[in-house]
Write a protein that holds these residues in place. Sequence first.
Motif, PDB file in Angstrom:
ATOM      1  N   PRO A 249      -1.857  12.153  -0.101  1.00 52.27           N
ATOM      2  CA  PRO A 249      -1.955  10.752  -0.542  1.00 52.27           C
ATOM      3  C   PRO A 249      -3.310  10.117  -0.253  1.00 52.27           C
ATOM      4  O   PRO A 249      -3.612   9.053  -0.809  1.00 52.27           O
ATOM      5  CB  PRO A 249      -0.840  10.051   0.239  1.00 52.27           C
ATOM      6  CG  PRO A 249       0.152  11.124   0.529  1.00 52.27           C
ATOM      7  CD  PRO A 249      -0.679  12.344   0.774  1.00 52.27           C
ATOM      8  N   CYS A 250      -4.132  10.749   0.599  1.00 49.62           N
ATOM      9  CA  CYS A 250      -5.452  10.207   0.928  1.00 49.62           C
ATOM     10  C   CYS A 250      -6.478  10.527  -0.166  1.00 49.62           C
ATOM     11  O   CYS A 250      -7.636  10.073  -0.082  1.00 49.62           O
ATOM     12  CB  CYS A 250      -5.942  10.761   2.267  1.00 49.62           C
ATOM     13  SG  CYS A 250      -4.882  10.328   3.667  1.00 49.62           S
TER      14      CYS A 250
ATOM     15  N   GLN B 139      -4.509  10.052   9.052  1.00 52.20           N
ATOM     16  CA  GLN B 139      -4.231   9.722   7.649  1.00 52.20           C
ATOM     17  C   GLN B 139      -3.782   8.266   7.467  1.00 52.20           C
ATOM     18  O   GLN B 139      -4.305   7.565   6.589  1.00 52.20           O
ATOM     19  CB  GLN B 139      -3.174  10.665   7.065  1.00 52.20           C
ATOM     20  CG  GLN B 139      -3.616  12.113   7.004  1.00 52.20           C
ATOM     21  CD  GLN B 139      -3.035  12.916   8.142  1.00 52.20           C
ATOM     22  OE1 GLN B 139      -2.786  12.385   9.229  1.00 52.20           O
ATOM     23  NE2 GLN B 139      -2.820  14.203   7.923  1.00 52.20           N
TER      24      GLN B 139
ATOM     25  N   LEU C 210      -2.458   5.660  -6.336  1.00 54.84           N
ATOM     26  CA  LEU C 210      -1.991   6.899  -6.944  1.00 54.84           C
ATOM     27  C   LEU C 210      -0.862   6.609  -7.924  1.00 54.84           C
ATOM     28  O   LEU C 210      -0.032   5.714  -7.688  1.00 54.84           O
ATOM     29  CB  LEU C 210      -1.492   7.876  -5.867  1.00 54.84           C
ATOM     30  CG  LEU C 210      -2.516   8.343  -4.825  1.00 54.84           C
ATOM     31  CD1 LEU C 210      -1.838   9.234  -3.795  1.00 54.84           C
ATOM     32  CD2 LEU C 210      -3.675   9.074  -5.481  1.00 54.84           C
TER      33      LEU C 210
ATOM     34  N   LEU D 138       2.816  10.517  -6.414  1.00 53.28           N
ATOM     35  CA  LEU D 138       3.555  10.190  -5.194  1.00 53.28           C
ATOM     36  C   LEU D 138       4.888  10.939  -5.146  1.00 53.28           C
ATOM     37  O   LEU D 138       5.311  11.412  -4.086  1.00 53.28           O
ATOM     38  CB  LEU D 138       3.784   8.685  -5.112  1.00 53.28           C
ATOM     39  CG  LEU D 138       2.531   7.808  -4.948  1.00 53.28           C
ATOM     40  CD1 LEU D 138       2.903   6.333  -4.976  1.00 53.28           C
ATOM     41  CD2 LEU D 138       1.798   8.138  -3.649  1.00 53.28           C
TER      42      LEU D 138
ATOM     43  N   LEU E   5      -5.855   5.404   5.311  1.00 52.70           N
ATOM     44  CA  LEU E   5      -5.256   4.645   4.215  1.00 52.70           C
ATOM     45  C   LEU E   5      -5.260   3.146   4.486  1.00 52.70           C
ATOM     46  O   LEU E   5      -5.259   2.338   3.555  1.00 52.70           O
ATOM     47  CB  LEU E   5      -3.826   5.128   3.975  1.00 52.70           C
ATOM     48  CG  LEU E   5      -3.708   6.549   3.403  1.00 52.70           C
ATOM     49  CD1 LEU E   5      -2.268   7.022   3.424  1.00 52.70           C
ATOM     50  CD2 LEU E   5      -4.281   6.613   1.986  1.00 52.70           C
TER      51      LEU E   5
ATOM     52  N   ASN F 246       0.876  -1.167   0.000  1.00 49.85           N
ATOM     53  CA  ASN F 246       0.000   0.000   0.000  1.00 49.85           C
ATOM     54  C   ASN F 246       0.920   1.226   0.000  1.00 49.85           C
ATOM     55  O   ASN F 246       1.283   1.750   1.044  1.00 49.85           O
ATOM     56  CB  ASN F 246      -0.899  -0.030   1.241  1.00 49.85           C
ATOM     57  CG  ASN F 246      -1.939   1.071   1.255  1.00 49.85           C
ATOM     58  OD1 ASN F 246      -1.747   2.121   0.641  1.00 49.85           O
ATOM     59  ND2 ASN F 246      -3.024   0.856   1.963  1.00 49.85           N
ATOM     60  N   TYR F 247       1.309   1.684  -1.206  1.00 52.68           N
ATOM     61  CA  TYR F 247       2.333   2.727  -1.311  1.00 52.68           C
ATOM     62  C   TYR F 247       1.958   4.034  -0.607  1.00 52.68           C
ATOM     63  O   TYR F 247       2.810   4.640   0.056  1.00 52.68           O
ATOM     64  CB  TYR F 247       2.672   2.981  -2.779  1.00 52.68           C
ATOM     65  CG  TYR F 247       3.423   1.838  -3.425  1.00 52.68           C
ATOM     66  CD1 TYR F 247       4.691   1.484  -2.979  1.00 52.68           C
ATOM     67  CD2 TYR F 247       2.866   1.112  -4.476  1.00 52.68           C
ATOM     68  CE1 TYR F 247       5.391   0.432  -3.562  1.00 52.68           C
ATOM     69  CE2 TYR F 247       3.552   0.055  -5.058  1.00 52.68           C
ATOM     70  CZ  TYR F 247       4.808  -0.279  -4.597  1.00 52.68           C
ATOM     71  OH  TYR F 247       5.500  -1.316  -5.167  1.00 52.68           O
ATOM     72  N   PRO F 248       0.738   4.552  -0.746  1.00 53.02           N
ATOM     73  CA  PRO F 248       0.406   5.780  -0.017  1.00 53.02           C
ATOM     74  C   PRO F 248       0.551   5.620   1.500  1.00 53.02           C
ATOM     75  O   PRO F 248       1.032   6.539   2.179  1.00 53.02           O
ATOM     76  CB  PRO F 248      -1.050   6.052  -0.428  1.00 53.02           C
ATOM     77  CG  PRO F 248      -1.179   5.412  -1.765  1.00 53.02           C
ATOM     78  CD  PRO F 248      -0.339   4.178  -1.686  1.00 53.02           C
TER      79      PRO F 248
ATOM     80  N   GLN G 257      -5.729   3.683  -1.176  1.00 45.73           N
ATOM     81  CA  GLN G 257      -5.762   4.548  -2.344  1.00 45.73           C
ATOM     82  C   GLN G 257      -4.736   4.077  -3.371  1.00 45.73           C
ATOM     83  O   GLN G 257      -3.690   3.518  -3.012  1.00 45.73           O
ATOM     84  CB  GLN G 257      -5.452   5.998  -1.946  1.00 45.73           C
ATOM     85  CG  GLN G 257      -6.389   6.556  -0.897  1.00 45.73           C
ATOM     86  CD  GLN G 257      -7.799   6.747  -1.397  1.00 45.73           C
ATOM     87  OE1 GLN G 257      -8.020   7.376  -2.433  1.00 45.73           O
ATOM     88  NE2 GLN G 257      -8.772   6.214  -0.674  1.00 45.73           N
TER      89      GLN G 257
ATOM     90  N   VAL H  69       3.137   7.869   3.792  1.00 46.94           N
ATOM     91  CA  VAL H  69       2.709   8.737   4.897  1.00 46.94           C
ATOM     92  C   VAL H  69       3.357   8.301   6.206  1.00 46.94           C
ATOM     93  O   VAL H  69       3.816   9.130   6.998  1.00 46.94           O
ATOM     94  CB  VAL H  69       1.171   8.752   5.013  1.00 46.94           C
ATOM     95  CG1 VAL H  69       0.739   9.505   6.264  1.00 46.94           C
ATOM     96  CG2 VAL H  69       0.553   9.393   3.777  1.00 46.94           C
TER      97      VAL H  69
END
Length: 582
Positions: A528-529, A437, A448, A453, A441, A383-385, A446, A389
């Motif tokens: 990122p959210c 946040q 993106l 990013l 996530l 989960n990159y976002p 999410q 964060v």
Amino acid sequence: MSSPQKSRLHDVGDEVYAKWPGSNLWFRAKVLNNKDGRYTVRYMEGTEETISQKHISAMSNFTRSSRSRSRSRSRGRSPGRKSKASPSRKAKQSPSPARKPRSSSKSRSSSKTRAAATPSTPTRQSARLAEKQTNGPEEVEKKPEMERKPSPARPAVATPVADKPVADKPVADSEFGGPVGAFFCIVLLPATVYVINIMCTEKSCTLAIPSIPKKLSNYFDSKAVMIGLGWFVFQVVLAVLPVGKVVSGQPVKGLQRLQYRCNGFIALMVSLVALGVGQAYFKVDLSTVHTLWLQLITTAIVFSVVLSLVLYIRARSAKPNALAFAASGNAIYDFWMGRELNPRIGSFDWKFFCELRPGLIGWVAINMCFLAEAYGSKSGWPNYPLIMVCGFQLLYVADALWSEEAILTTMDIIHEGFGFMLCFGDLAWVPFLYSLQPRFLLEHPQSLPWWALSAVALLNMIGFLIFRGSNSQKNMFRKNPYDPALAHLESMPTNVPGKRLLVSGWWGLCRHPNYLGDLIIGLAWSLPCGFSSLLPYFYPIYFFILLVHRAMRDDAMCRKKYGAHWDHYCERVKYVIIPYVY
């Protein structure tokens, strides 16, 4: 001019001459502490430093060297230059009424040059220039015509006529709306923590009126209590370990500087390792933090109330000089603001500990629990976002703990009492709202593109550079405004001895560049959210309101402290937080 001879050990309270660190300048000072051959001295302009014995000279040593020098001086010295000789010697040198002293413009100019060559207080010049001026202590009476001309590399700032410094007095109970405003803050802020977290759940995260849980078990759980108390005690143990450097705080209300052990970064590393070991080797279920979320919030709030009550009761017997500037005598207001400035048990400082330890490290620990849950869940990995964060916030906290001693020059430590406002903010508000946040996530992953990013990462780095650069500059300047590393910066004097205000560098852009960096960082955490919900943007919105209010409080205090000098400073540095905007 040769340096004065060193002398015997000096006692606390002795008047001495002390060498200014990093130069060959000597100035009158008072001994505050003597330990293991190291002396803490306070110079006449208010700055305190810890120096070795060889950099201290008794007043009698200077008196002898001063007399020997006076015999070799020319008799044609200007009568405008006063000497430190005895009264009989002064009388001998004074011209009689029948014969006026011969004085030419050249001799007057020479006298002024000699008088200006040795300032009576440290100047913000490099050690190289200082060595050219003097090698020993020499006391000179200050006169307007003897003031040094500014160096081209450091232009002087014209200032109004100096006002008298304002004495430290308890502030009237007017901030935050007085007792009435304090009461509503005490009630509404905990409610805000509940409401925000109840509105943002796995089912939905909107501003719609939430479905409030009715069962008591949704708010109280013995396991959550054990987790909360265990975490707090664990951080106390790490804080009192005899590792890490011990530093001196700023002088507050005329007291000697308090000592603080700075090992917060070590505590952070140990805490993260403990989480990893607990999950890997002892099969600790870190997802329990997410499962018992509301119950942990209740534990933190109740603990904040209890600790604030204990500190308030304890402060009833505190000495007057130990009370905070805002102590008013009103029970509700003082419970909110805090009566005691630096509540301590021995060398353990409650305010310093709570500012950076259980809540700030707890915030990172919560994020790590969310990452561990995402890794083991079916929501998909990576989960990159979420990773981004959590990485941003880890960097933010790690930087704060790496530069832990910088907090000793902040408004919270120097001015604020330790009451419910800081206690609740440190232990409940920070860990359970600043992690909004990452929790969003985790519950609402999410997707993106890489370029989005990358843009967010760049924005976070810009904010971090502004935040860290300005805070480091401020901390160095407050600790020692004469540090040669700050020689390229321009500052202006004030009516308070030893206090100057920066008007260049980061602090020439606006009055609070660190706030600007903080706001940019907060925005980078929320982007990122995505934009499906406004709640993940609670942090930057709330933080902007908080920082504007804090800037207003700071302006009011500085205006009272510096008077007309603060008005002149505001004319020089026009913008408060955002250059060319506000």
